[in-house]
Design an enzyme around this catalytic site. Structure first.
Site, mmCIF file in Angstrom:
data_model
loop_
_atom_site.group_PDB
_atom_site.id
_atom_site.type_symbol
_atom_site.label_atom_id
_atom_site.label_comp_id
_atom_site.label_asym_id
_atom_site.label_seq_id
_atom_site.Cartn_x
_atom_site.Cartn_y
_atom_site.Cartn_z
ATOM 1 N N ASP A 137 0.828 -1.213 0.000
ATOM 2 C CA ASP A 137 0.000 0.000 0.000
ATOM 3 C C ASP A 137 0.863 1.263 0.000
ATOM 4 O O ASP A 137 1.965 1.265 0.551
ATOM 5 C CB ASP A 137 -0.920 -0.013 1.232
ATOM 6 C CG ASP A 137 -2.086 0.949 1.085
ATOM 7 O OD1 ASP A 137 -2.349 1.404 -0.048
ATOM 8 O OD2 ASP A 137 -2.744 1.245 2.102
ATOM 9 N N ASN A 192 -11.044 -2.413 -5.484
ATOM 10 C CA ASN A 192 -10.219 -1.524 -6.332
ATOM 11 C C ASN A 192 -10.845 -1.246 -7.705
ATOM 12 O O ASN A 192 -10.443 -0.296 -8.387
ATOM 13 C CB ASN A 192 -8.797 -2.077 -6.508
ATOM 14 C CG ASN A 192 -7.941 -2.006 -5.262
ATOM 15 O OD1 ASN A 192 -7.082 -2.854 -5.027
ATOM 16 N ND2 ASN A 192 -8.156 -0.992 -4.424
HETATM 17 C C1 IPE Z 1 -5.626 -2.800 -0.242
HETATM 18 O O1 IPE Z 1 -5.182 -1.490 -0.431
HETATM 19 C C2 IPE Z 1 -5.632 -3.544 -1.540
HETATM 20 C C3 IPE Z 1 -4.339 -3.768 -2.155
HETATM 21 C C4 IPE Z 1 -3.168 -3.476 -1.642
HETATM 22 C C5 IPE Z 1 -4.377 -4.408 -3.447
HETATM 23 P P1 IPE Z 1 -6.208 -0.286 -0.629
HETATM 24 O O2 IPE Z 1 -5.385 0.940 -0.698
HETATM 25 O O3 IPE Z 1 -7.106 -0.568 -1.753
HETATM 26 O O4 IPE Z 1 -7.040 -0.361 0.721
HETATM 27 P P2 IPE Z 1 -7.850 0.756 1.507
HETATM 28 O O5 IPE Z 1 -8.789 1.374 0.533
HETATM 29 O O6 IPE Z 1 -6.852 1.741 2.035
HETATM 30 O O7 IPE Z 1 -8.524 0.014 2.610
HETATM 31 C C1 IPE Z 2 -1.467 0.099 -3.351
HETATM 32 O O1 IPE Z 2 -1.236 1.469 -3.390
HETATM 33 C C2 IPE Z 2 -1.689 -0.496 -4.715
HETATM 34 C C3 IPE Z 2 -3.069 -0.952 -4.974
HETATM 35 C C4 IPE Z 2 -4.064 -0.897 -4.146
HETATM 36 C C5 IPE Z 2 -3.324 -1.506 -6.275
HETATM 37 P P1 IPE Z 2 -2.440 2.508 -3.467
HETATM 38 O O2 IPE Z 2 -2.775 2.716 -4.886
HETATM 39 O O3 IPE Z 2 -3.552 2.055 -2.613
HETATM 40 O O4 IPE Z 2 -1.751 3.803 -2.867
HETATM 41 P P2 IPE Z 2 -2.421 4.849 -1.864
HETATM 42 O O5 IPE Z 2 -2.912 4.068 -0.689
HETATM 43 O O6 IPE Z 2 -3.524 5.520 -2.598
HETATM 44 O O7 IPE Z 2 -1.291 5.761 -1.501
HETATM 45 MG MG MG Z 3 -4.040 2.348 -0.682
#
Ligand code: IPE
Ligand code: IPE
Ligand code: MG
Length: 250
Positions: free
Chosen positions: A24, A72
């Site tokens: 993340d 997502n």
């Molecule tokens: C969790 O991260 C899913 C993945 C890392 C693929 P998100 O960034 O989507 O989760 P939330 O929205 O912060 O809970």
């Molecule tokens: C994790 O990074 C990757 C996926 C969930 C695919 P994010 O895209 O959630 O990055 P933040 O949390 O918005 O910084």
């Molecule tokens: Mg995220």
């Protein structure tokens, strides 16, 4: 502290058998650099390589990475498309590394909903690496735990309906055997980057007794050393499994 010193602090006899990671912080990493979110996803690939090679070198047999959740899909279409293309590209580029390092690729999640190109690249890599034995790398893709548990309950209910299963015989093992992770042990260590303190619908059944490790590092900055820190932290914890501290030490 030098790299070797940190690595040497790890007790190789007490490695977690399975590490699960929520990768993340890609978006915030890019934003901090004045770039678009997709730039962060592209730079997250290096960290995937770091954790995969780091685990393989140490001898961690199972690594599971949360790559795309069912939630997502709610992101802007441009970002979803970029993530799906990045997956195809990355799988293509990394296949040789998986083969050279004897790493088996697996996937959990509803793959039927992925774009054809992404699914084909994935299934091809899974097939080509299926006989590898050093480590199993599982990608959680279009995965969520509630999706998985719903599907599990449906398949158990169907077996009961068909007379193949007696409800009195359903136990924890039955449920475990119907999960998409039926052939891999539960994670002992769960790492989430970016400072968020939540599970986000990830492996809810399987994480029941995992040690949770949260770090503020944003995913693209995650290195082998970050992995070593997490494992050392894990090894310094007392895992009691409901018993008393004295019992565990004894
Ligand atoms: C969790 O991260 C899913 C993945 C890392 C693929 P998100 O960034 O989507 O989760 P939330 O929205 O912060 O809970
Ligand atoms: C994790 O990074 C990757 C996926 C969930 C695919 P994010 O895209 O959630 O990055 P933040 O949390 O918005 O910084
Ligand atoms: Mg995220």
């Amino acid at each position: 502290m030098s790299k070797t010193t940190l690595k040497e602090k790890i007790d190789l006899q007490k490695l977690p058998v399975h590490i699960a990671t929520i990768m993340d912080g890609n978006g915030r990493w890019a934003k901090a650099k004045g770039k678009i979110r997709v730039f962060g996803h592209k730079n997250g690939v290096k960290a995937v390589r770091e954790i995969t090679e780091g685990c393989a070198e140490l001898g961690v047999p199972f690594l599971t990475l949360y790559a795309f959740s069912t939630e997502n899909w709610g992101r802007p279409k441009f970002e979803v498309n970029a993530l799906m293309s990045l997956l195809v590209e990355t799988i293509g580029k990394e296949l040789k590394t998986l083969n050279d390092n004897n790493i088996k690729l697996k996937a959990i999640g509803d793959l039927s909903k992925l774009p054809g190109r992404t699914r084909n690249a994935l299934l091809n890599a899974i097939d080509q690496t299926k006989d590898h034995t050093r480590m199993t790398l599982t990608l959680a893709l279009n995965y969520s735990s509630r999706w998985e548990l719903t599907r599990t309950m449906k398949s158990i209910a169907q077996k009961v309906k068909d007379g193949q299963l007696d409800p009195d015989q359903i136990n924890e093992h039955t449920i475990q055997q119907h999960l998409s992770t039926h052939d891999i042990p539960d994670p002992e260590l769960m790492i989430r980057t970016s400072g968020e303190l939540r599970i986000s619908n990830y492996l809810l059944w399987q994480l029941a007794y995992a040690e949770l490790y949260f770090t503020d590092i944003l995913w693209p900055d995650f290195t082998r050393e970050s992995l070593y820190h997490a494992i050392i932290d894990f090894q310094n914890r007392e895992r009691r499994f409901g018993k008393t501290g004295d019992q565990v030490i004894g």
